[in-house]
Write a protein that holds these residues in place. Structure first.
Motif, PDB file in Angstrom:
ATOM      1  N   UNK A 173      15.281  29.443 -61.127  1.00 39.08           N
ATOM      2  CA  UNK A 173      16.001  30.694 -61.403  1.00 39.08           C
ATOM      3  C   UNK A 173      16.614  30.657 -62.806  1.00 39.08           C
TER       4      UNK A 173
ATOM      5  N   UNK B  42      14.042  30.799 -65.624  1.00 37.58           N
ATOM      6  CA  UNK B  42      13.555  32.163 -65.873  1.00 37.58           C
ATOM      7  C   UNK B  42      14.612  32.988 -66.618  1.00 37.58           C
ATOM      8  N   UNK B  43      15.898  32.776 -66.298  1.00 39.25           N
ATOM      9  CA  UNK B  43      16.942  33.565 -66.982  1.00 39.25           C
ATOM     10  C   UNK B  43      17.061  33.169 -68.458  1.00 39.25           C
TER      11      UNK B  43
ATOM     12  N   UNK C 183      14.219  34.964 -70.040  1.00 46.01           N
ATOM     13  CA  UNK C 183      14.605  36.374 -70.220  1.00 46.01           C
ATOM     14  C   UNK C 183      15.429  36.541 -71.496  1.00 46.01           C
TER      15      UNK C 183
END
Ligand SMILES: [Zn+2]
Lengths: 283, 85
Positions: free
Chosen positions: A118, A121-122, A125
């Motif tokens: 998680x 991925x952030x 981003x």
């Protein structure tokens, strides 16, 4: 032979290491943000760390004419604290105008957990929104193969990611082709016991070639060697590889990758040293 | 990048290979000499070491990569990936 060490944690090394590296031809380093050996307690702890990476280390390196670059993130080990990780990710943009920052890193996986994925991925981003390069830490030992594949799954699942702007680090015999075949840059880490030896790194170069690949020492507070890149240079010379091939791996490739950073400022690149020029052309 | 000729590589790395094999033999002897050696005989780490040693005797190449895979967890396709935002 001039070289760049594209992954070294100078915060945990002494000033004499800078001096010895400079004496061996090091003219630039890049320092990814990593774990401190203990979990930092708050976002302010990271703010101080990022100040260290962007203010103090460049000055310490400059004493020896070494250019110091850095990468910012919260590392995978601390990603289990998801709320702290999110606070750090939100604070990183405060430092993205610092001239020595190359991008987001070293992000990645450690034990291949859902929280790590998680937070990975952030970070991706953030890098996509801010147009930053990405430096990726792949897990250690038995977790490496699985974790490298999971990281590549996430990068390929994100249409915004251009693999040419991503460096997958700590590749070894069983992961190097995963990175290169995906169009990513990659790096081999010369680190005792748990990663590559200089000899094995040269073997890998002989197998996959010298495009999109570089080497680093990942020197840190563990038993490690900030002079590992010069050892690789010696091993390549010892096996009769050309000065041009060596220079490409230890100097031109990291430079080519770094130059994609939108903050990159050119500096005068020294000419190849005398030993890199064929003998017949030497005066 | 052209690798060394086989004979040169053998000349240059023979003693290093010999020394490293002796180290592995001595480590296995050390484990075997310790108290309760039979209790670790089937420890997954020792099982993997034996599998890796078998790869050394196989002439088909790619040994380093194959040994890396022996010491690696399997990839699980279809794991639940977070979505990009
Ligand atoms: Zn690192």
């Amino acid at each position: 032979m001039y070289y760049i060490d594209p992954h070294i944690h100078m915060i945990s090394r002494i000033t004499d290491d800078y001096e010895r590296m400079a004496q061996c031809g090091c003219i630039a380093v890049s320092e990814p943000a990593f774990w401190a050996g203990f979990d930092r307690g708050s976002v302010e702890g990271f703010r101080d760390y990022f100040r260290h990476l962007t203010e103090f280390e460049p000055k310490r390196a400059a004493q020896f004419n070494i250019r110091h670059y850095s990468w910012l993130c919260i590392n995978a080990k601390e990603a289990e604290n998801v709320s702290l990780a999110r606070e750090v990710i939100a604070m990183i943009p405060d430092f993205l105008d610092r001239p020595n920052v190359l991008g987001i890193g070293e992000i990645g996986l450690n034990k291949n957990t859902p929280n790590e994925a998680t937070i990975f991925q952030e970070h991706v981003d953030l890098a996509m929104k801010t147009n930053e390069l990405i430096l990726i830490h792949t897990p250690h030992l038995e977790d490496k193969y699985k974790g490298t594949r999971m990281i590549i799954d996430m990068l390929k699942n994100d249409r915004r990611v251009d693999p040419a702007r991503v460096l997958i680090d700590h590749v070894e015999e069983h992961t190097v082709r995963l990175a290169l075949d995906g169009g990513f840059w990659c790096a081999m880490t010369l680190y005792p016991t748990t990663k590559c030896t200089p000899a094995r790194a040269v073997d890998i170069l002989e197998m996959v070639g010298t495009d999109n690949i570089m080497v680093n020492s990942a020197g840190d507070w563990g038993k490690s060697d900030p002079m590992a890149v010069p050892q690789l240079i010696q091993e390549m010379k010892h096996r009769g590889h050309s000065e041009a091939a060596i220079r490409k791996v230890v100097f031109e490739n990291p430079l080519k990758f770094f130059r994609q950073s939108h903050r990159w400022q050119e500096w005068e690149i020294p000419e190849p040293s005398r030993d890199e020029v064929p003998a017949e052309t030497q005066a | 990048m052209t690798p060394l000729a086989a004979e040169q590589a053998l000349d240059r790395y023979f003693l290093e290979a010999r020394a490293k094999l002796l180290d592995i033999a001595a480590i296995l002897d050390r484990i075997g000499r310790g108290a309760n050696a039979s209790a670790v005989e089937n420890d997954p780490r020792l099982v993997r070491i034996r599998e890796a040693i078998a790869v050394l005797g196989d002439q088909s190449g790619g040994r380093a990569e194959r040994i890396q895979r022996i010491f690696s967890l399997e990839y699980e396709p279809g794991w639940r990936m977070p979505e990009p935002k």
